[in-house]
Write an enzyme that holds these catalytic residues in place. Structure first.
Site, mmCIF file in Angstrom:
data_model
loop_
_atom_site.group_PDB
_atom_site.id
_atom_site.type_symbol
_atom_site.label_atom_id
_atom_site.label_comp_id
_atom_site.label_asym_id
_atom_site.label_seq_id
_atom_site.Cartn_x
_atom_site.Cartn_y
_atom_site.Cartn_z
ATOM 1 N N LYS A 83 -8.752 -6.233 5.545
ATOM 2 C CA LYS A 83 -8.993 -5.075 4.687
ATOM 3 C C LYS A 83 -9.481 -5.571 3.324
ATOM 4 O O LYS A 83 -8.826 -6.424 2.700
ATOM 5 C CB LYS A 83 -7.672 -4.324 4.536
ATOM 6 C CG LYS A 83 -7.792 -2.843 4.339
ATOM 7 C CD LYS A 83 -6.372 -2.262 4.411
ATOM 8 C CE LYS A 83 -6.363 -0.790 4.234
ATOM 9 N NZ LYS A 83 -4.994 -0.287 4.053
HETATM 10 C C1 E4P Z 1 -4.332 3.056 4.475
HETATM 11 O O1 E4P Z 1 -5.035 2.205 4.903
HETATM 12 C C2 E4P Z 1 -4.114 3.325 3.043
HETATM 13 O O2 E4P Z 1 -3.769 2.177 2.389
HETATM 14 C C3 E4P Z 1 -3.089 4.392 2.876
HETATM 15 O O3 E4P Z 1 -3.348 5.453 3.792
HETATM 16 C C4 E4P Z 1 -2.947 4.903 1.466
HETATM 17 O O4 E4P Z 1 -2.084 6.014 1.452
HETATM 18 P P1 E4P Z 1 -1.400 6.568 0.115
HETATM 19 O O5 E4P Z 1 -2.448 7.219 -0.716
HETATM 20 O O6 E4P Z 1 -0.385 7.545 0.614
HETATM 21 O O7 E4P Z 1 -0.803 5.372 -0.570
#
Ligand code: E4P
Length: 217
Positions: A83
């Protein structure tokens, strides 16, 4: 639509995986912090639980260090998806990593133009954060629809991974729009099965069944 679970909690992941509901897992630095565990150790455990892609995020913001971190994370397991943030360094790393045949999830996407750049950089997944867009007073799901149109216009292979999911309605809207994946917190995934009429109907059937005095097995 594929379901990923958005957590680094291995007990939640095991429970949902046993239900046959999981196509993958996403983590991020905040979720690793919440787990209280070492990133390499917990990510290895997660990769052993699910067969699908497990996103593990680099912590670097500069290309060379991102590539060094990506190399370490890639060694954890074959189903690791690296990522990277949606910056020019992240896009450059995305191009290089996918060029080697490895999966990349480009994260922190908040605009259709950012998603277009990620697709051009060969991203395996683009992660638009719908909940955080809703928090600003805009409609996060509109972004998913825009990206769907753009990717279909040009036959991009990049999969739309709806992220920052906060409600069961986000999941329904993502599926209606044609998002390829939604990454969903465990509590929201568990809510998807719930409907008061299902509970009420089941209670009535069980009560009537008891009155028949019969057994099936
Ligand atoms: C997923 O890959 C993201 O990091 C995550 O969905 C972020 O979610 P949040 O906005 O609830 O932290």
């Amino acid at each position: 639509m594929k379901f990923f679970v958005d957590t680094a909690d291995t007990s939640e992941i095991s429970e949902l995986n046993a239900l046959g509901l999981l196509d993958g897992v996403t983590t991020n630095p905040s979720l690793i912090l919440k787990s209280g565990r070492d990133i390499l150790e917990v990510t290895k455990e997660i990769c052993g639980i699910v067969d699908g892609p497990v996103s593990a995020e680099v912590a670097a913001t500069e290309y060379d260090q991102m590539m060094r971190e990506a190399d370490v994370l890639s060694k954890i397991a074959d189903n690791i998806c690296i990522k990277v943030p949606l910056t020019f360094d992240g896009l450059k790393a995305c191009k290089a990593i996918t060029g080697d045949g490895r999966m990349v999830n480009v994260t922190l996407c908040f605009s259709a133009n950012q998603a277009l750049l990620a697709a051009k950089a060969g991203a395996t997944f683009i992660s638009p954060f719908v909940g955080r867009i809703d928090d600003t007073g805009e409609d996060g799901m509109e972004l998913i629809a825009e990206i769907r149109t753009i990717y279909d216009n040009y036959d991009f292979d990049t999969e739309i991974l709806t992220a920052s999911v906060r409600t069961v309605n986000h999941v329904k809207q993502a599926a209606l729009i044609g998002s390829d994946v939604a990454t969903v917190p465990p509590a929201i995934l568990k809510q998807l099965v719930k409907h008061p009429l299902t509970d009420k109907g089941l209670d009535a059937f069980l009560a009537d069944w008891a009155k028949t005095g019969q057994k099936i097995a």
